[in-house]
Design a protein around this motif. Structure first.
Motif, PDB file in Angstrom:
ATOM      1  N   ARG A  14       0.855  -1.191   0.000  1.00 10.26           N
ATOM      2  CA  ARG A  14       0.000   0.000   0.000  1.00 10.26           C
ATOM      3  C   ARG A  14       0.889   1.239   0.000  1.00 10.26           C
ATOM      4  O   ARG A  14       2.013   1.217   0.515  1.00 10.26           O
ATOM      5  CB  ARG A  14      -0.912   0.020   1.238  1.00 10.26           C
ATOM      6  CG  ARG A  14      -1.867  -1.158   1.374  1.00 10.26           C
ATOM      7  CD  ARG A  14      -3.059  -1.041   0.455  1.00 10.26           C
ATOM      8  NE  ARG A  14      -3.903   0.096   0.781  1.00 10.26           N
ATOM      9  CZ  ARG A  14      -4.955   0.023   1.613  1.00 10.26           C
ATOM     10  NH1 ARG A  14      -5.268  -1.127   2.223  1.00 10.26           N
ATOM     11  NH2 ARG A  14      -5.712   1.086   1.828  1.00 10.26           N
ATOM     12  N   ARG A  15       0.355   2.317  -0.543  1.00  9.99           N
ATOM     13  CA  ARG A  15       1.007   3.626  -0.477  1.00  9.99           C
ATOM     14  C   ARG A  15       0.014   4.644   0.060  1.00  9.99           C
ATOM     15  O   ARG A  15      -1.193   4.484  -0.097  1.00  9.99           O
ATOM     16  CB  ARG A  15       1.508   4.073  -1.849  1.00  9.99           C
ATOM     17  CG  ARG A  15       2.774   3.365  -2.318  1.00  9.99           C
ATOM     18  CD  ARG A  15       3.313   3.988  -3.596  1.00  9.99           C
ATOM     19  NE  ARG A  15       4.539   3.329  -4.031  1.00  9.99           N
ATOM     20  CZ  ARG A  15       5.756   3.672  -3.644  1.00  9.99           C
ATOM     21  NH1 ARG A  15       5.909   4.699  -2.809  1.00  9.99           N
ATOM     22  NH2 ARG A  15       6.817   3.026  -4.087  1.00  9.99           N
ATOM     23  N   ILE A  34       3.166  -4.274   3.215  1.00 11.27           N
ATOM     24  CA  ILE A  34       4.256  -3.334   2.996  1.00 11.27           C
ATOM     25  C   ILE A  34       3.661  -1.942   2.821  1.00 11.27           C
ATOM     26  O   ILE A  34       2.752  -1.742   2.016  1.00 11.27           O
ATOM     27  CB  ILE A  34       5.069  -3.707   1.748  1.00 11.27           C
ATOM     28  CG1 ILE A  34       5.728  -5.074   1.920  1.00 11.27           C
ATOM     29  CG2 ILE A  34       6.128  -2.643   1.453  1.00 11.27           C
ATOM     30  CD1 ILE A  34       6.369  -5.606   0.652  1.00 11.27           C
ATOM     31  N   LEU A  35       4.174  -0.989   3.554  1.00 11.99           N
ATOM     32  CA  LEU A  35       3.737   0.410   3.455  1.00 11.99           C
ATOM     33  C   LEU A  35       4.869   1.178   2.775  1.00 11.99           C
ATOM     34  O   LEU A  35       5.795   1.668   3.422  1.00 11.99           O
ATOM     35  CB  LEU A  35       3.428   0.964   4.846  1.00 11.99           C
ATOM     36  CG  LEU A  35       2.407   0.133   5.655  1.00 11.99           C
ATOM     37  CD1 LEU A  35       2.302   0.642   7.074  1.00 11.99           C
ATOM     38  CD2 LEU A  35       1.052   0.132   4.967  1.00 11.99           C
ATOM     39  N   ARG A  36       4.791   1.236   1.457  1.00 13.56           N
ATOM     40  CA  ARG A  36       5.866   1.842   0.679  1.00 13.56           C
ATOM     41  C   ARG A  36       5.974   3.334   0.979  1.00 13.56           C
ATOM     42  O   ARG A  36       4.984   4.066   0.994  1.00 13.56           O
ATOM     43  CB  ARG A  36       5.614   1.646  -0.814  1.00 13.56           C
ATOM     44  CG  ARG A  36       5.733   0.223  -1.314  1.00 13.56           C
ATOM     45  CD  ARG A  36       7.163  -0.261  -1.338  1.00 13.56           C
ATOM     46  NE  ARG A  36       7.257  -1.614  -1.900  1.00 13.56           N
ATOM     47  CZ  ARG A  36       8.253  -2.444  -1.635  1.00 13.56           C
ATOM     48  NH1 ARG A  36       9.240  -2.074  -0.833  1.00 13.56           N
ATOM     49  NH2 ARG A  36       8.273  -3.645  -2.182  1.00 13.56           N
ATOM     50  N   ALA A 168       7.763  -2.258  11.316  1.00 15.09           N
ATOM     51  CA  ALA A 168       9.209  -2.227  11.112  1.00 15.09           C
ATOM     52  C   ALA A 168       9.534  -1.290   9.962  1.00 15.09           C
ATOM     53  O   ALA A 168       9.067  -1.497   8.840  1.00 15.09           O
ATOM     54  CB  ALA A 168       9.726  -3.635  10.821  1.00 15.09           C
ATOM     55  N   CYS A 169      10.359  -0.276  10.231  1.00 15.12           N
ATOM     56  CA  CYS A 169      10.665   0.772   9.258  1.00 15.12           C
ATOM     57  C   CYS A 169      12.144   0.697   8.880  1.00 15.12           C
ATOM     58  O   CYS A 169      13.017   0.829   9.744  1.00 15.12           O
ATOM     59  CB  CYS A 169      10.368   2.149   9.845  1.00 15.12           C
ATOM     60  SG  CYS A 169       8.698   2.330  10.525  1.00 15.12           S
ATOM     61  N   VAL A 170      12.423   0.502   7.597  1.00 18.13           N
ATOM     62  CA  VAL A 170      13.800   0.431   7.128  1.00 18.13           C
ATOM     63  C   VAL A 170      14.328   1.859   6.961  1.00 18.13           C
ATOM     64  O   VAL A 170      13.753   2.668   6.235  1.00 18.13           O
ATOM     65  CB  VAL A 170      13.900  -0.356   5.812  1.00 18.13           C
ATOM     66  CG1 VAL A 170      15.310  -0.281   5.247  1.00 18.13           C
ATOM     67  CG2 VAL A 170      13.489  -1.806   6.037  1.00 18.13           C
ATOM     68  N   ASP A 234      10.678   2.442   3.452  1.00 16.66           N
ATOM     69  CA  ASP A 234       9.545   1.509   3.490  1.00 16.66           C
ATOM     70  C   ASP A 234       9.327   0.987   4.901  1.00 16.66           C
ATOM     71  O   ASP A 234      10.250   0.944   5.727  1.00 16.66           O
ATOM     72  CB  ASP A 234       9.792   0.313   2.570  1.00 16.66           C
ATOM     73  CG  ASP A 234       9.848   0.694   1.100  1.00 16.66           C
ATOM     74  OD1 ASP A 234       9.280   1.744   0.743  1.00 16.66           O
ATOM     75  OD2 ASP A 234      10.457  -0.071   0.324  1.00 16.66           O
ATOM     76  N   ALA A 235       8.102   0.541   5.163  1.00 19.87           N
ATOM     77  CA  ALA A 235       7.766  -0.082   6.438  1.00 19.87           C
ATOM     78  C   ALA A 235       6.980  -1.357   6.170  1.00 19.87           C
ATOM     79  O   ALA A 235       6.355  -1.516   5.115  1.00 19.87           O
ATOM     80  CB  ALA A 235       6.964   0.869   7.316  1.00 19.87           C
ATOM     81  N   LEU A 236       7.012  -2.255   7.129  1.00 20.71           N
ATOM     82  CA  LEU A 236       6.267  -3.500   7.051  1.00 20.71           C
ATOM     83  C   LEU A 236       5.442  -3.655   8.312  1.00 20.71           C
ATOM     84  O   LEU A 236       5.976  -3.585   9.424  1.00 20.71           O
ATOM     85  CB  LEU A 236       7.218  -4.697   6.908  1.00 20.71           C
ATOM     86  CG  LEU A 236       6.575  -6.088   6.955  1.00 20.71           C
ATOM     87  CD1 LEU A 236       5.670  -6.305   5.751  1.00 20.71           C
ATOM     88  CD2 LEU A 236       7.641  -7.175   7.034  1.00 20.71           C
ATOM     89  N   TYR A 237       4.143  -3.872   8.133  1.00 21.99           N
ATOM     90  CA  TYR A 237       3.281  -4.195   9.269  1.00 21.99           C
ATOM     91  C   TYR A 237       3.249  -5.702   9.439  1.00 21.99           C
ATOM     92  O   TYR A 237       2.911  -6.442   8.496  1.00 21.99           O
ATOM     93  CB  TYR A 237       1.864  -3.659   9.065  1.00 21.99           C
ATOM     94  CG  TYR A 237       0.903  -4.170  10.113  1.00 21.99           C
ATOM     95  CD1 TYR A 237       1.098  -3.872  11.460  1.00 21.99           C
ATOM     96  CD2 TYR A 237      -0.178  -4.978   9.774  1.00 21.99           C
ATOM     97  CE1 TYR A 237       0.236  -4.353  12.428  1.00 21.99           C
ATOM     98  CE2 TYR A 237      -1.047  -5.457  10.735  1.00 21.99           C
ATOM     99  CZ  TYR A 237      -0.837  -5.144  12.068  1.00 21.99           C
ATOM    100  OH  TYR A 237      -1.675  -5.632  13.027  1.00 21.99           O
TER     101      TYR A 237
END
Length: 340
Positions: A14-15, A34-36, A168-170, A234-237
């Motif tokens: 998702r964005r 994934i939260l782009r 989690a945020c890269v 990017d982040a991942l839920y």
């Protein structure tokens, strides 16, 4: 992943997600997403894109000298954080260090393909880097949820789960997450509860070189797996209790994560599990079936389904848990265990 394994399913993306969409659509679906670009605007991400040195210099603006655990792996393990052969111990050690010393070591080893695992894991930002969160806005979560920072080289963290929701945020480098739904537990061949690298039980199956003769059901786990490749920003839920294997893919990586849960249990979950092991696991099969039904009915279906025919004041110990009732139940359990 090479044959005979098929390509893994991709985690959905998702964005432009805002707090309402996250709260009302993403979190209730109980699927990883994934939260782009979620944290593209963070200053630390911009510094990380410039260089590892610049990212370190930015973090040091907030550092006030606190010692942290620095994890150093066995070089022979190829930066896979796991057990030694025959589970004789862990294949890494932790030693106290400053974040400055840890980052200096990381930078000095960036060109060394044979470098050991170098890792500073789950450092509470509020304690270790005060002021950092003031410059990195997290629009999806309550401001009371404080993040943690993870800094290291290209390490592999073995498949595990968290008893929390996880965002989690890269920040720097790249990461690959391989995720398995909670119901894949029987297919992941879990290690012990009381001897773990970081407190959470691990899957004993190496992700990239599984021995399917020894772990045949792992094939079924792979069929249910999803993979997420993340870039800086990017982040991942990761929903509650989803298993995840984590690979840092660059010589220098930073991740910031947030853990939270809506309700804390009155007793530790593992304590309850161990108590149940003592009480039920060695009973005859027909008795275990009875108690499985009791747990399903009175614990996992919820009070409205199992006790809806009784007024709340008549539900006794199985009714709503107030602080007073929790204390009374704990007293009963303590007395019972003291007699065992």
């Amino acid at each position: 992943m090479t044959p005979p394994f098929p390509p893994l399913a991709k985690v959905s993306e998702r964005r432009g997600v805002d707090a309402r969409v996250f709260r009302e659509e993403i979190a209730p679906a109980n699927q990883p997403v994934i939260l782009r670009g979620l944290v593209d605007s963070w200053p630390v991400v911009q510094h990380g894109r410039s260089s590892a040195q610049t990212a370190c210099e930015y973090l040091m603006r907030f550092y006030q000298g606190r010692l942290v655990p620095l994890l150093i792996g066995d070089p022979a393990a190829r930066r896979h954080l796991f057990y030694q052969e025959m589970m004789a111990g862990l294949n890494f050690e932790r030693r106290p260090a400053t974040i400055f010393d840890g980052m200096r070591l990381l930078l000095s080893q960036m060109g060394n393909a044979d470098a050991p695992a170098i890792y500073m894991e789950s450092l509470p930002v509020a304690d270790c880097l005060p002021g950092f969160t003031g410059e990195q806005a997290m629009p999806l979560l309550d401001g009371t949820i404080s993040p943690n920072v993870w800094i290291g080289n290209a390490v592999k963290v073995q498949t595990h789960y968290d008893l929390m929701r996880n965002l989690a945020c890269v920040v720097a480098g790249k990461r690959r997450f391989t995720l398995f739904p909670p119901e894949q537990l029987p297919n992941l061949y879990v290690g012990p509860l009381d001897f773990t690298p970081a407190g959470t039980p691990l899957s004993m199956v190496p992700l990239h070189d599984p021995d399917l003769a020894r772990y045949p059901r792992f094939q079924q786990a792979l069929e249910a797996a999803q993979v997420a490749d993340l870039e800086p920003g990017d982040a991942l839920y990761i929903p509650y209790a989803w298993w995840h294997h984590v690979e840092s893919l660059e010589p220098f990586n930073i991740l910031v994560n947030y853990w939270w849960t809506e309700k804390q249990a009155s007793v530790h979950n593992y304590d309850a599990l161990l108590h149940a092991v003592l009480a039920f696991r060695d009973l005859p099969a027909e008795q275990r079936r009875f108690w499985r039904g009791m747990f399903d009915h009175f614990v996992f279906e919820g009070a409205d389904e199992s006790l809806g025919h009784l007024a709340p004041e008549h539900r006794g110990h199985l009714g709503p848990i107030t602080p007073e009732k929790a204390a009374a139940i704990k007293a009963i359990l303590a007395q019972s265990l003291s007699r065992s």
